[in-house]
Design an enzyme around this catalytic site. Sequence first.
Site, PDB file in Angstrom:
ATOM      1  N   CYS A 185       0.852  -1.196   0.000  1.00 26.13           N
ATOM      2  CA  CYS A 185       0.000   0.000   0.000  1.00 26.13           C
ATOM      3  C   CYS A 185       0.887   1.246   0.000  1.00 26.13           C
ATOM      4  O   CYS A 185       0.635   2.207  -0.739  1.00 26.13           O
ATOM      5  CB  CYS A 185      -0.900  -0.022   1.235  1.00 26.13           C
ATOM      6  SG  CYS A 185      -1.961   1.425   1.376  1.00 26.13           S
ATOM      7  N   CYS A 221       9.127 -27.052  13.570  1.00 25.29           N
ATOM      8  CA  CYS A 221       8.171 -26.251  14.352  1.00 25.29           C
ATOM      9  C   CYS A 221       7.307 -27.224  15.160  1.00 25.29           C
ATOM     10  O   CYS A 221       7.001 -26.997  16.334  1.00 25.29           O
ATOM     11  CB  CYS A 221       7.271 -25.432  13.432  1.00 25.29           C
ATOM     12  SG  CYS A 221       8.130 -24.408  12.232  1.00 25.29           S
ATOM     13  N   HIS A 272       5.712 -27.539  18.966  1.00 21.25           N
ATOM     14  CA  HIS A 272       4.346 -27.036  19.099  1.00 21.25           C
ATOM     15  C   HIS A 272       3.243 -28.044  18.774  1.00 21.25           C
ATOM     16  O   HIS A 272       2.069 -27.756  19.005  1.00 21.25           O
ATOM     17  CB  HIS A 272       4.196 -25.770  18.251  1.00 21.25           C
ATOM     18  CG  HIS A 272       5.197 -24.716  18.624  1.00 21.25           C
ATOM     19  ND1 HIS A 272       5.164 -24.070  19.843  1.00 21.25           N
ATOM     20  CD2 HIS A 272       6.290 -24.231  17.972  1.00 21.25           C
ATOM     21  CE1 HIS A 272       6.190 -23.217  19.912  1.00 21.25           C
ATOM     22  NE2 HIS A 272       6.892 -23.304  18.797  1.00 21.25           N
ATOM     23  N   CYS A 325      12.710 -18.513  15.964  1.00 23.05           N
ATOM     24  CA  CYS A 325      12.588 -19.960  16.194  1.00 23.05           C
ATOM     25  C   CYS A 325      13.607 -20.722  15.353  1.00 23.05           C
ATOM     26  O   CYS A 325      14.250 -21.651  15.842  1.00 23.05           O
ATOM     27  CB  CYS A 325      11.183 -20.443  15.839  1.00 23.05           C
ATOM     28  SG  CYS A 325       9.974 -20.118  17.124  1.00 23.05           S
TER      29      CYS A 325
END
EC number: 2.8.5.2
Lengths: 101, 279
Positions: free
Chosen positions: B129, B193, B197, B240
Amino acid sequence: MNKALLTIGISLGLSVPLAAQAGPEEDFNDLFAKAQSTHKDAGTFQWTVTSDRLSAAESAADNGDYEKAKAMAKEALELAEESVAQRKKQQEAWRNVAIGN
Amino acid sequence: MLKAKVILVAIGVALAVPQVQAGSTPEEDRKETVEYFKQMFPDVAIEEFVNGQYALDEDRRKQWASMQDFPPYEFAVAEGKVMFETPFANGKTYASCFANNGIGIRQNYPYFDTVKNEVITLELAINRCREANGEPPLGWKKGPIASISAYMASTSQGKPFDIKVPDDAEAQVAYQDGKEFYYSRRGQLNFSCASCHVQNPGKWIRADLLSPTLGQPANFPVHRSKWGELGTLHRRFAGCNNNVRAEPLPAQSEEYRNLEYFLTYMSNGLPVVGPATRP
């Protein structure tokens, strides 16, 4: 004519041992290039520790310490080879642990 | 003999096709993921997963609740609102680039742009934008872009995520790439990951309590105590990756955008709670 041939012969003769015994800088350059290329081959699986060793190797070479530079480049190459092996293994292995594989 | 071969091949195809397709659609993945976490944490309400570790540990939750009296991101959100409403040099504002003037739309990001064939995250849309209006792009990970994104998220709080993966080959590929990234082990420590998790949420890894996959992107941008400021989701991705000694990828790289696409789809139906705080 004979004199010219003799000169060429002596020149070639002297250059053979020189070429056979590449100096530490050349040894380092070969090893470093191979480590860099292997690291690149790891793609999105590159390891930070490999990058660290490559930087250390480059820094040592800049300071003229080619023994240390070679040692760092060798470590970088070994780490890079492991990361490439990881990339290849994960191409399929990830499916074995994915939910909804 | 030929007839027998044809029958055998037909049976083989019939058996193989469902295996390839099993659980392969995004919605099937999401439902299986929700079930997985329901079974792992039967006492946690599904909407609570957006609060990450605070949904899983009472002590941490109490600390967090007291911090919510004066959330540390409040000034950044106010700053983001001012930036969002301040006209560019050409007189237009961010509102001109977004549906509903950019208010209450966070839950629809990221989306797949079938014309450009790429995932569009909210931060990418903010910078595009700016560029479309002759302004230089902002840095991706923190500072003004995190503040603007945080303000926009704040106008969507409570709205359920509604990420769509259209029936489009490129969109499916982007989703699958993100999924593959999430489950692929990386770095010298050989962690994915999912290692933390999916397989180990609720457990401690040194001083960090691991959060579950579900709801992870719902609280971004986050103010982390470790950072002392707001940061974007891609900043966290990079952190991470770095933690497991994998070379981080650039924020807003195609890989991280696809990862965000997959991860946010998994949180469909859960409410936007960003911006939020984390340790």
